[in-house]
Design an enzyme around this catalytic site. Structure first.
Site, PDB file in Angstrom:
ATOM      1  N   HIS A   1       7.223  -2.714  -1.173  1.00 19.29           N
ATOM      2  CA  HIS A   1       7.389  -4.126  -1.540  1.00 19.29           C
ATOM      3  C   HIS A   1       7.206  -4.264  -3.055  1.00 19.29           C
ATOM      4  O   HIS A   1       7.055  -3.249  -3.763  1.00 19.29           O
ATOM      5  CB  HIS A   1       6.404  -5.007  -0.756  1.00 19.29           C
ATOM      6  CG  HIS A   1       4.989  -4.521  -0.782  1.00 19.29           C
ATOM      7  ND1 HIS A   1       4.238  -4.477  -1.938  1.00 19.29           N
ATOM      8  CD2 HIS A   1       4.182  -4.023   0.196  1.00 19.29           C
ATOM      9  CE1 HIS A   1       3.032  -4.006  -1.674  1.00 19.29           C
ATOM     10  NE2 HIS A   1       2.965  -3.708  -0.375  1.00 19.29           N
TER      11      HIS A   1
ATOM     12  N   HIS B   1       4.637  -2.224  -4.879  1.00 19.86           N
ATOM     13  CA  HIS B   1       4.995  -0.837  -5.187  1.00 19.86           C
ATOM     14  C   HIS B   1       5.925  -0.773  -6.411  1.00 19.86           C
ATOM     15  O   HIS B   1       5.791   0.112  -7.244  1.00 19.86           O
ATOM     16  CB  HIS B   1       5.678  -0.179  -3.988  1.00 19.86           C
ATOM     17  CG  HIS B   1       4.801  -0.042  -2.784  1.00 19.86           C
ATOM     18  ND1 HIS B   1       4.932  -0.853  -1.674  1.00 19.86           N
ATOM     19  CD2 HIS B   1       3.769   0.787  -2.515  1.00 19.86           C
ATOM     20  CE1 HIS B   1       4.039  -0.502  -0.766  1.00 19.86           C
ATOM     21  NE2 HIS B   1       3.310   0.483  -1.248  1.00 19.86           N
TER      22      HIS B   1
ATOM     23  N   GLN C   1      -5.500   9.602   7.889  1.00 21.70           N
ATOM     24  CA  GLN C   1      -6.284   8.467   7.395  1.00 21.70           C
ATOM     25  C   GLN C   1      -6.303   7.298   8.374  1.00 21.70           C
ATOM     26  O   GLN C   1      -6.834   6.247   8.073  1.00 21.70           O
ATOM     27  CB  GLN C   1      -5.813   8.031   6.006  1.00 21.70           C
ATOM     28  CG  GLN C   1      -4.432   7.410   5.933  1.00 21.70           C
ATOM     29  CD  GLN C   1      -3.990   7.198   4.497  1.00 21.70           C
ATOM     30  OE1 GLN C   1      -3.564   8.113   3.815  1.00 21.70           O
ATOM     31  NE2 GLN C   1      -4.102   5.969   4.003  1.00 21.70           N
TER      32      GLN C   1
ATOM     33  N   GLY D   1      -2.574   1.415  -6.507  1.00 20.43           N
ATOM     34  CA  GLY D   1      -2.797  -0.030  -6.575  1.00 20.43           C
ATOM     35  C   GLY D   1      -4.282  -0.373  -6.499  1.00 20.43           C
ATOM     36  O   GLY D   1      -5.040   0.249  -5.756  1.00 20.43           O
TER      37      GLY D   1
ATOM     38  N   ARG E   1       0.927  -4.558   5.671  1.00 20.93           N
ATOM     39  CA  ARG E   1       0.336  -5.030   6.933  1.00 20.93           C
ATOM     40  C   ARG E   1       0.417  -6.553   7.082  1.00 20.93           C
ATOM     41  O   ARG E   1       0.149  -7.073   8.168  1.00 20.93           O
ATOM     42  CB  ARG E   1      -1.116  -4.557   7.055  1.00 20.93           C
ATOM     43  CG  ARG E   1      -1.210  -3.044   7.268  1.00 20.93           C
ATOM     44  CD  ARG E   1      -2.605  -2.597   7.660  1.00 20.93           C
ATOM     45  NE  ARG E   1      -2.628  -1.221   8.122  1.00 20.93           N
ATOM     46  CZ  ARG E   1      -3.067  -0.172   7.399  1.00 20.93           C
ATOM     47  NH1 ARG E   1      -3.512  -0.357   6.172  1.00 20.93           N
ATOM     48  NH2 ARG E   1      -3.057   1.036   7.920  1.00 20.93           N
TER      49      ARG E   1
HETATM   50  O1  PAF Z   1      -2.596   3.637  -0.598  1.00 22.04           O
HETATM   51  C1  PAF Z   1      -1.838   4.273   0.171  1.00 22.04           C
HETATM   52  O2  PAF Z   1      -0.712   3.868   0.453  1.00 22.04           O
HETATM   53  C2  PAF Z   1      -2.325   5.570   0.803  1.00 22.04           C
HETATM   54  O3  PAF Z   1      -3.666   5.498   1.103  1.00 22.04           O
HETATM   55  C3  PAF Z   1      -2.003   6.812  -0.036  1.00 22.04           C
HETATM   56  C4  PAF Z   1      -2.714   6.781  -1.390  1.00 22.04           C
HETATM   57  C5  PAF Z   1      -0.505   6.908  -0.266  1.00 22.04           C
HETATM   58  C6  PAF Z   1      -2.469   8.080   0.691  1.00 22.04           C
HETATM   59  O4  PAF Z   1      -1.842   8.225   1.916  1.00 22.04           O
END
Ligand code: PAF
Length: 283
Positions: free
Chosen positions: A34, A37, A61, A149, A189
């Protein structure tokens, strides 16, 4: 824009640039890009000759019951967006390329302390997954600069600590949070929110701003300000995980006289977990 799907392909392309004396900035993402980014890509462009993005929805994660399977994946739109942003290459690895021995059998990187507080206390293992994938991305691309970010402020502080501890010669740059006109921080999200939740969501940012006003006015203890904001979130229909006033540089409980603060919050609205934070500079 080159679309690189294997580690070997990344190494080949980036080796050529490095040989030509060009510097490289990496912007790691999980895709579903978006405007937030786009702004990170623009920052990367100011810091290096070449910009490489990565798109990888990193399974390690996400905790059990979290949204790994349903996380929005929009590869075609993402590629168009990166091309429009003037990105030179995008790395789109498979899970097997990043974790050859499977997600549980591979080496994990853990940053003590920072990975178990705030969001880490509510998402056990999350930051080990983040550090583990980002170190892999750093080792594959060997960038001069990496851009993250500030919306994920704890992630940025933790990755800076990892880079310092592991002597990585990479400059980590934070990009300011982009917001909707009503203050809601941009996030992939946000699309999980239904219409009623979407109306309520900007209150999270408003409450952080209220905390900042109270901190700047002085006379109120940090714990009282945190408690008040937490209760207000509850009263408005959120299920808060935390509201915390922390030292901006390392997210510790601020020592007396600490002036550079960050107010951070995480709260659920229905099935959506929202996070946000703001800077406070005390006089
Ligand atoms: O912030 C994110 O989108 C993720 O945590 C990252 C840094 C790409 C790691 O998967």
């Amino acid at each position: 824009m080159e679309i690189l799907r294997s580690v070997a392909a990344v190494r080949r392309s980036l080796y050529g640039w490095r040989l030509a004396g060009e510097s490289i900035a990496l912007v790691p993402t999980m895709g579903n890009l978006h405007a937030g980014h786009d702004s990170l890509m623009a920052i990367a462009r100011r810091h290096a000759d070449r910009v490489v993005a990565s798109i990888f929805v990193n399974p390690t994660q996400f905790g059990p019951g979290e949204d790994y399977a349903s996380y929005p994946r929009t590869p075609r739109e993402d590629a168009a967006r990166l091309r429009a942003a003037g990105v030179d290459a995008v790395f789109v690895p498979t899970v097997a390329a990043m974790y050859p021995d499977g997600r549980d059998g591979s080496t994990t990187v853990s940053v003590p302390g920072l990975s178990s507080v705030l969001c880490g206390a509510h998402r056990p293992g999350h930051f080990d997954g983040v550090a583990s994938v980002v170190l892999r991305l750093f080792n594959i691309t060997v960038p001069d600069v990496a851009v993250f970010g500030e919306k994920d402020y704890q992630q940025l502080v933790l990755l800076r600590r990892m880079a310092r501890d592991l002597q990585l010669d990479i400059r980590l740059v934070g990009g300011p949070t982009l917001r909707e006109p009503d203050g809601l921080a941009l996030s992939s999200r946000n699309q999980y929110l239904d219409a009623g939740e979407r109306q309520l969501a900007p209150r999270l940012h408003e409450l952080l701003q209220d905390c900042r006003r109270r901190l700047l006015a002085g006379g109120q203890g940090f714990a009282a300000i945190e408690r008040r904001a937490f209760r207000q979130l509850q009263a408005q229909g959120f299920v808060p995980d935390y509201v915390a006033i922390r030292a901006a540089h390392d997210l510790s409980i601020p020592a007396p006289g600490c002036r550079r603060l960050r107010v951070l919050a995480a709260a659920r609205l229905g099935r959506t977990r929202l996070i946000d934070n703001i800077a406070v500079q005390l006089r």
